[in-house]
Structures are given as structure tokens and as C-alpha cells.
Design a protein around this motif. Structure first.
Motif, PDB file in Angstrom:
ATOM      1  N   ALA A 177       7.660   3.217   1.333  1.00 45.41           N
ATOM      2  CA  ALA A 177       7.997   2.959   2.742  1.00 45.41           C
ATOM      3  C   ALA A 177       9.151   1.960   2.806  1.00 45.41           C
ATOM      4  N   GLN A 211       0.813  -1.209   0.000  1.00 42.05           N
ATOM      5  CA  GLN A 211       0.000   0.000   0.000  1.00 42.05           C
ATOM      6  C   GLN A 211       0.854   1.269   0.000  1.00 42.05           C
ATOM      7  N   ASP A 212       2.146   1.095   0.287  1.00 39.37           N
ATOM      8  CA  ASP A 212       3.067   2.236   0.281  1.00 39.37           C
ATOM      9  C   ASP A 212       4.432   1.735  -0.169  1.00 39.37           C
TER      10      ASP A 212
END
Length: 127
Positions: free
Chosen positions: A18, A14-15
Motif C-alpha cells: 500500500a 499489514q500491507d
């Protein structure tokens, strides 16, 4: 008895920007096939290895046949097999057809003794 694990880095889907985090992942320590199971079972009872193998193959064929007919296959204390599907969402029930199905899988729900195995495991990091 202990299960080996290794450490794997994984990105956050989702990221993607990161930083990676590290997770434990169980790793197999060999395998057992129908031949080996038939041999082991034959040592534990009065049935011959070839008879055990024939029964295991017949069990496999019958599980497949029953699943193909949409049935839940209950194997007593061992657990249950069932077909599961995933599909795309539609706005109305009428729009949901077999074409909306995107994934099929075989679900296995272990019986109590198999589930309790998970409570008694210990783990060791693979070298």
C-alpha cells in the motif's frame, strides 16, 4: 506554549504494498536534566540547588528499588510508575512461565494536572 511536530511517511505494516501515508510526529525541542531541574526548583523555594539535586537522585534510586520489588510507585499528583510485561500466548495457564515474557517496560500514568496539559497544547510545524 506550543509543541513542534514534523511530518513523516509511514508504510502500513499489514500491507507493505500500500502507498505510504503521512503522519504528524512530535519532536523534542531540547531537554532538561536533573541538574537543570534542581536549579529551577532551588529558585522557587528556600532549598539549595545541591539539596534539590540530592533529593531528586534519592527519588530516582527509591523509585527503582520499589519497582524492582514489584510495587506501584505513587507520586501523588505527579502520577504512578509500574512495571508492565508482554508475553507469548500459551494454550494453558500452566504453560505460562517467566520464559514466555518477551518484553518489559516501565509504565507511567500521569496525574490529573499532567493529563490536562495535553488538552491545552497547541502545535506548530517545525521548519
Amino acid at each position: 506554549m506550543s509543541v513542534k511536530y514534523k511530518v513523516l511517511p509511514r508504510k502500513n505494516p499489514q500491507d507493505l504494498l500500500a502507498p505510504e501515508k503521512f503522519y504528524a510526529a512530535a519532536i523534542a525541542d531540547g531537554e532538561t536534566d536533573l541538574d537543570k531541574l534542581a536549579e529551577q526548583i532551588s529558585y522557587q523555594c528556600t532549598v539549595t540547588e545541591s539539596d534539590c539535586y540530592a533529593v531528586l537522585l534519592s527519588l530516582e534510586r527509591n523509585i527503582i528499588s520499589e519497582l524492582e520489588q514489584g510495587r506501584i510507585v505513587k507520586l501523588g499528583r505527579l502520577g504512578n510508575f509500574q512495571i508492565g510485561v508482554s508475553s507469548e500466548g500459551r494454550d494453558t495457564a500452566e504453560e505460562v512461565t517467566s520464559g514466555a515474557i518477551t518484553k518489559t517496560r516501565i509504565l507511567f500514568r500521569p496525574g490529573k494536572r499532567l493529563r490536562s496539559l495535553l488538552n491545552d497544547l497547541s502545535f506548530r510545524k517545525a521548519s
